[in-house]
Enzyme design. Structure first.
Site, PDB file in Angstrom:
ATOM      1  N   ALA A  61       1.078  -1.004  -0.292  1.00 45.03           N
ATOM      2  CA  ALA A  61       0.371  -0.115   0.103  1.00 45.03           C
ATOM      3  C   ALA A  61       0.749   1.940  -0.509  1.00 45.03           C
ATOM      4  CB  ALA A  61      -1.071   0.350   1.535  1.00 45.03           C
ATOM      5  N   GLY A 100       0.211  -4.757   1.114  1.00 44.72           N
ATOM      6  CA  GLY A 100      -0.942  -5.488  -0.048  1.00 44.72           C
ATOM      7  C   GLY A 100      -0.190  -5.756  -1.250  1.00 44.72           C
ATOM      8  N   GLU A 103      -0.821  -9.224  -0.490  1.00 39.54           N
ATOM      9  CA  GLU A 103      -1.921  -9.726  -0.603  1.00 39.54           C
ATOM     10  C   GLU A 103      -3.051  -9.716  -1.432  1.00 39.54           C
ATOM     11  OE1 GLU A 103      -2.389  -6.709   2.233  1.00 39.54           O
ATOM     12  OE2 GLU A 103      -3.262  -7.878   3.919  1.00 39.54           O
ATOM     13  N   GLU A 123       4.573  -5.316   7.331  1.00 37.05           N
ATOM     14  CA  GLU A 123       3.408  -4.069   7.907  1.00 37.05           C
ATOM     15  C   GLU A 123       4.055  -3.913   9.315  1.00 37.05           C
ATOM     16  OE1 GLU A 123       2.318  -6.140   5.699  1.00 37.05           O
ATOM     17  OE2 GLU A 123       0.932  -5.606   4.525  1.00 37.05           O
TER      18      GLU A 123
HETATM   19  N1  T1G Z   1       4.289   3.658   0.061  1.00 38.09           N
HETATM   20  C1  T1G Z   1       4.790   4.848  -1.026  1.00 38.09           C
HETATM   21  N2  T1G Z   1       6.348   4.711  -0.816  1.00 38.09           N
HETATM   22  C2  T1G Z   1       6.840   3.475  -1.437  1.00 38.09           C
HETATM   23  C3  T1G Z   1       6.489   2.127  -0.139  1.00 38.09           C
HETATM   24  C4  T1G Z   1       5.227   2.253  -0.320  1.00 38.09           C
HETATM   25  N3  T1G Z   1       5.051   0.880   0.624  1.00 38.09           N
HETATM   26  N4  T1G Z   1       7.739   1.567  -0.747  1.00 38.09           N
HETATM   27  C5  T1G Z   1       9.046   2.221  -1.895  1.00 38.09           C
HETATM   28  N5  T1G Z   1       7.963   3.593  -1.438  1.00 38.09           N
HETATM   29  C6  T1G Z   1       9.164   4.535  -1.972  1.00 38.09           C
HETATM   30  C7  T1G Z   1      10.115   5.105  -1.640  1.00 38.09           C
HETATM   31  O1  T1G Z   1       9.806   5.925  -0.376  1.00 38.09           O
HETATM   32  C8  T1G Z   1      10.918   5.177  -3.058  1.00 38.09           C
HETATM   33  O2  T1G Z   1      10.505   6.486  -3.219  1.00 38.09           O
HETATM   34  C9  T1G Z   1      10.631   4.615  -3.920  1.00 38.09           C
HETATM   35  O3  T1G Z   1       9.388   4.064  -3.530  1.00 38.09           O
HETATM   36  C10 T1G Z   1      11.932   3.592  -3.805  1.00 38.09           C
HETATM   37  O4  T1G Z   1      11.628   2.756  -2.769  1.00 38.09           O
HETATM   38  C11 T1G Z   1      -2.713  -2.496   3.508  1.00 38.09           C
HETATM   39  C12 T1G Z   1      -1.214  -2.016   4.662  1.00 38.09           C
HETATM   40  C13 T1G Z   1       9.727  -2.054  -1.843  1.00 38.09           C
HETATM   41  C14 T1G Z   1      11.952  -3.131  -1.021  1.00 38.09           C
HETATM   42  O5  T1G Z   1       6.404  -1.637   4.224  1.00 38.09           O
HETATM   43  O6  T1G Z   1      10.634  -2.274   1.679  1.00 38.09           O
HETATM   44  O7  T1G Z   1       1.117  -2.400   2.345  1.00 38.09           O
HETATM   45  O8  T1G Z   1      11.981   8.212  -2.356  1.00 38.09           O
HETATM   46  O9  T1G Z   1      13.815   3.427  -2.331  1.00 38.09           O
HETATM   47  O10 T1G Z   1      15.668   0.162  -2.149  1.00 38.09           O
HETATM   48  O11 T1G Z   1      -1.019  -4.560   4.369  1.00 38.09           O
HETATM   49  O12 T1G Z   1      10.850   0.361  -0.582  1.00 38.09           O
HETATM   50  O13 T1G Z   1      12.482   7.390  -4.867  1.00 38.09           O
HETATM   51  O14 T1G Z   1      11.050   8.975  -3.874  1.00 38.09           O
HETATM   52  O15 T1G Z   1      13.125   1.397  -0.821  1.00 38.09           O
HETATM   53  O16 T1G Z   1      14.325  -0.570  -4.692  1.00 38.09           O
HETATM   54  C15 T1G Z   1       4.012  -2.355   2.793  1.00 38.09           C
HETATM   55  C16 T1G Z   1       8.020  -0.749   1.673  1.00 38.09           C
HETATM   56  C17 T1G Z   1       3.407  -0.902   3.209  1.00 38.09           C
HETATM   57  C18 T1G Z   1       7.652  -2.239   1.868  1.00 38.09           C
HETATM   58  C19 T1G Z   1      11.851  -1.602  -3.126  1.00 38.09           C
HETATM   59  N6  T1G Z   1       4.847  -2.548   2.168  1.00 38.09           N
HETATM   60  N7  T1G Z   1       9.541  -0.747   0.403  1.00 38.09           N
HETATM   61  O17 T1G Z   1      13.414  -0.771  -2.286  1.00 38.09           O
HETATM   62  O18 T1G Z   1      13.639   1.402  -3.335  1.00 38.09           O
HETATM   63  S1  T1G Z   1       2.016  -0.952   4.040  1.00 38.09           S
HETATM   64  C20 T1G Z   1       6.313  -2.121   3.302  1.00 38.09           C
HETATM   65  C21 T1G Z   1      10.206  -1.170   0.693  1.00 38.09           C
HETATM   66  C22 T1G Z   1       0.996  -2.536   3.525  1.00 38.09           C
HETATM   67  C23 T1G Z   1      -1.741  -3.727   2.865  1.00 38.09           C
HETATM   68  C24 T1G Z   1      -0.354  -2.998   4.284  1.00 38.09           C
HETATM   69  C25 T1G Z   1      11.126  -0.527  -0.136  1.00 38.09           C
HETATM   70  C26 T1G Z   1      11.293  -2.073  -1.801  1.00 38.09           C
HETATM   71  P1  T1G Z   1      11.375   7.980  -3.712  1.00 38.09           P
HETATM   72  P2  T1G Z   1      13.625   2.339  -2.608  1.00 38.09           P
HETATM   73  P3  T1G Z   1      14.521  -0.033  -3.499  1.00 38.09           P
END
Ligand code: T1G
Length: 687
Positions: A61, A100, A103, A123
């Protein structure tokens, strides 16, 4: 269009397209609903292949939406519709499918992963729980125990493991092709996970997960709440449990811990070179020299080798060269043993390493990083020798923790090429890199520092020159305030317990026993001449060093290490003697007062650091305290936490403490400014 859809014959292709990592925001949720509407109108489809464009399937998400009210269509509803669709959905996962994203995969009827895929529900690392069915579908697919492990730790699994636990049906190089090949008959027989019965309850597995979570993520709410919901999948109907999951997700995402963890997540990604450096040309880094092959130098050398660079470690003698070689090889062997690298990687690193006492070997390096003994004379000599052999446009960096970068630069004919690159031990593991901007430092030297940080996947923070830059200056204030509490009545074990209770993995005294009491002793001696005589001076640390108690390396320090780490009555004697000399009547000091006092001391120092421009922003102080000093991540960093308290509470807290030591507790102008203007620390200093 964040979601594209088309068909070829009986196959519908639905592709997520929201660069860079297909974060699932409103546009993707709406796009999937549009695709489902389109599919409902199409005839003779036997499958829908869901894939992600670019390097991710879907990163989860869009966490940037979590501060706003949730906007329909909500992800749980989108996934429910996919699952109930007449046409079976196949997840074709190439790249990461997290949160997500995972999911969505669970809402599909058939799941295929590419060999390099990573699938998981992280999460809890953002202070929330899977809020789109993960806590109910995953246990139905992989079983209770595996679901408990994956969700309560947030750790993703690779493709091989996903196949092993049944999270995916197959692993294929070309996931789209494999999806086209799945037997159509088989697809019609695959159940929706929501229709499967929940797993058998296993109280031992649930308790084990709780114990593990309370150890690994002490005081964090989300892992425990996730465990509650996974346990509910054993007994409650799917729809009932889904309502609880949704309510829990919405509740947690507004909480302090989720806000703090989101702040840390985005702050880390915002840690980039200042805008003005983007246009500054820098050489391609291929060869870096490291001066000094001790613990720090070897760690830096290994970090450089890990990033694919050629490395020359310079020493001053044959023994030094041998020691450097051994130190780097020890780290390579440890990485091999831990499975972080394989034999070929290890061989490749050894082949790119040269250790030598001939500075000429560094002649074609674009950068030299000095990690020699913390003595001004030694450093001046090193840079004089480097200047003689390296190209005039090569950048020269010092890793000094405390010494004046400007004074070191003064030995160079061209001081603009000098920059501070302050690594944190162990340098190949700690992510923080303070990039110290000396008076003469050129933008070219700074830009190369930020290039290096990116290459090493470090978290770079720009720091001005002062005693201790950002992190060590805050650390010095933290220790000074702790020593002052010892004089007033606390003991090291009280202070350490209080700070572990605040969320640190280790308190200041057990930490100092690791690094050695002599470092702070040397710094106090260096500051003797300029110390304000009206500032309370606590000599307990000096007495410890004079008694030969330097920490673990001498078998005793604040604790005794002859048999593990134990409280040593001799330490209390030394402290009591100092209280007597100071004429202080010792008193009981509780954990709450200890942690409040020490955190306020750090906040006040950090506020001065920002006010003086040594740090660019409150966010940069958060990065330093999170990635260099073990500040609890679920509190967001020192200044994020200061904003949770609020500037007014911070001001009142500091004023209440200043009676004892008005000089040390002089309120930072930044704090007064925030209170008067009614703004946060983040707003007062946003870079
Ligand atoms: N939301 C918004 N922006 C995100 C994002 C996210 N989930 N993940 C990455 N970005 C942006 C990040 O800020 C950066 O932005 C760019 O993408 C590249 O990311 C409903 C509630 C996927 C392994 O916890 O672990 O889903 O700086 O530099 O090193 O149940 O990003 O370019 O402007 O990290 O290649 C759960 C979080 C969310 C995964 C990629 N998901 N992301 O790593 O690139 S909650 C996470 C990561 C959820 C549901 C629940 C990593 C990555 P900018 P990056 P990367």
């Amino acid at each position: 269009m964040s979601v594209t859809f088309r068909r070829e014959g009986p196959v519908a292709y639905v592709e997520l397209d929201n660069p860079p990592v297909n974060a699932i925001g409103l546009s993707i949720r709406q796009g999937l609903m549009d695709a489902l509407d389109w599919i409902a109108e199409e005839a003779h489809l036997d499958r829908v292949i869901l894939s992600g464009k670019g390097r991710a399937f879907a990163a989860g998400a869009d966490a940037r939406e979590f501060d706003a009210a949730p906007m329909p269509p909500h992800l749980p509803d989108v996934i429910r519709r996919m699952e109930q669709c007449d046409v079976p959905w196949i997840a074709a996962v190439d790249g990461v499918a997290l949160g997500g994203g995972c999911e969505l995969v669970l809402g599909c009827h058939y799941r295929i992963a590419a060999p390099g895929a990573l699938i998981g529900l992280p999460e809890v690392t953002l202070g929330v729980i899977p809020g789109a069915g993960g806590t109910q579908r995953l246990p139905r697919l992989v079983g209770l125990d595996t679901a408990l492990q994956m969700i309560s730790t947030g750790k993703p699994v690779n493709a091989a493991r996903a196949l092993e636990i049944g999270l995916v049906h197959e692993v294929a190089e070309d996931v789209n092709f494999a999806a086209e090949e799945v037997n159509a008959e088989l697809l019609t027989t695959l159940p929706a996970l929501a229709d499967l019965p929940g797993p058998e309850m296993d109280a031992n597995a649930v308790n084990a997960a709780r114990v593990n979570a309370s150890k690994k993520t002490a005081q964090q709410i989300a892992p425990q709440r996730a465990i509650d919901l996974i346990a509910a999948s054993c007994s409650e109907p799917f729809e009932t449990a889904m309502l609880k999951e949704r309510a829990t997700f919405l509740d947690l995402r507004q909480g302090d811990q989720a806000r703090a963890l989101r702040h840390a997540f985005f702050a880390e990604r915002a840690a980039k070179a200042p805008e003005r450096l983007k246009a500054v040309p820098t050489p391609e880094l291929t060869h870096v020299a490291v001066v000094g092959g001790g613990t720090m130098g070897a760690g830096i050398a290994y970090a450089l080798l890990n990033a694919g660079l050629r490395v020359t470690v310079l020493e001053t003698s044959a023994e030094g060269v041998e020691r450097a070689q051994a130190n780097v090889k020890k780290i390579i062997a440890a990485s091999l043993k831990r499975g972080l690298i394989n034999d070929a990687n290890a061989e490749d690193r050894r082949a790119r390493l040269v250790c030598s006492d001939d500075y000429g070997q560094a002649a074609d390096a674009q950068l030299a990083i000095e990690a020699a003994f913390e003595s001004m004379e030694v450093k001046k000599d090193v840079f004089t020798k480097l200047q003689a052999v390296m190209a005039p446009d090569a950048v020269l960096a010092t890793n000094t923790s405390y010494l004046d970068v400007d004074e070191i630069a003064a030995v160079l004919e061209d001081p603009t090429r000098m920059v501070g690159l302050h690594f944190f031990a162990p340098a190949h593991i700690m992510k923080l890199l303070e990039i110290v901007n000396g008076k003469a430092t050129s933008d070219a030297a700074l830009a190369l520092g930020f290039d290096l940080a990116k290459r090493l996947r470090k978290v770079p923070v720009l720091a001005g020159v002062c005693d201790g830059f950002i992190g060590n200056r805050i650390l010095a204030r933290y220790r000074e305030a702790a020593d002052s509490l010892l004089l007033d009545g606390a003991l090291p074990q009280d202070v350490d317990a209080a700070m572990r209770g605040f969320g640190y993995a280790m308190g200041p005294y057990e930490a100092q026993d690791l690094s050695g009491l002599d470092i702070a002793f040397a710094n106090r001696r260096r500051q003797d001449a300029t110390r304000d005589p009206n500032r309370r001076y606590v000599a307990i640390g000096d007495k410890m060093v004079e008694a030969g108690r330097l920490g673990r390396k001498t078998g005793s320090g604040w604790y005794d290490y002859s048999d593990g780490q134990t409280v040593d009555p001799k330490v209390a004697e030394i402290i009591a003697a100092e209280s007597a000399v100071a004429g202080v009547k010792r008193r009981e000091i509780g954990a709450e007062e200890i942690s409040r006092t020490l955190v306020l001391a750090m906040i006040n120092e950090a506020a001065d650091i920002i006010h003086e421009g040594v740090a660019q922003s409150a966010r940069d102080v958060d990065l330093v305290t999170l990635f260099g000093y073990g500040f609890p991540r679920w509190r967001g960093g020192l200044m994020h936490y200061a904003d949770v308290l609020g500037p007014k509470t911070v001001l009142q807290g500091i004023e209440a403490l200043s009676a004892n030591d008005p000089v040390a507790w002089t309120v930072s102008p930044l704090i007064r400014d925030c209170v008067e203007r009614g703004i946060s620390f983040a707003e007062a200093s946003s870079a």
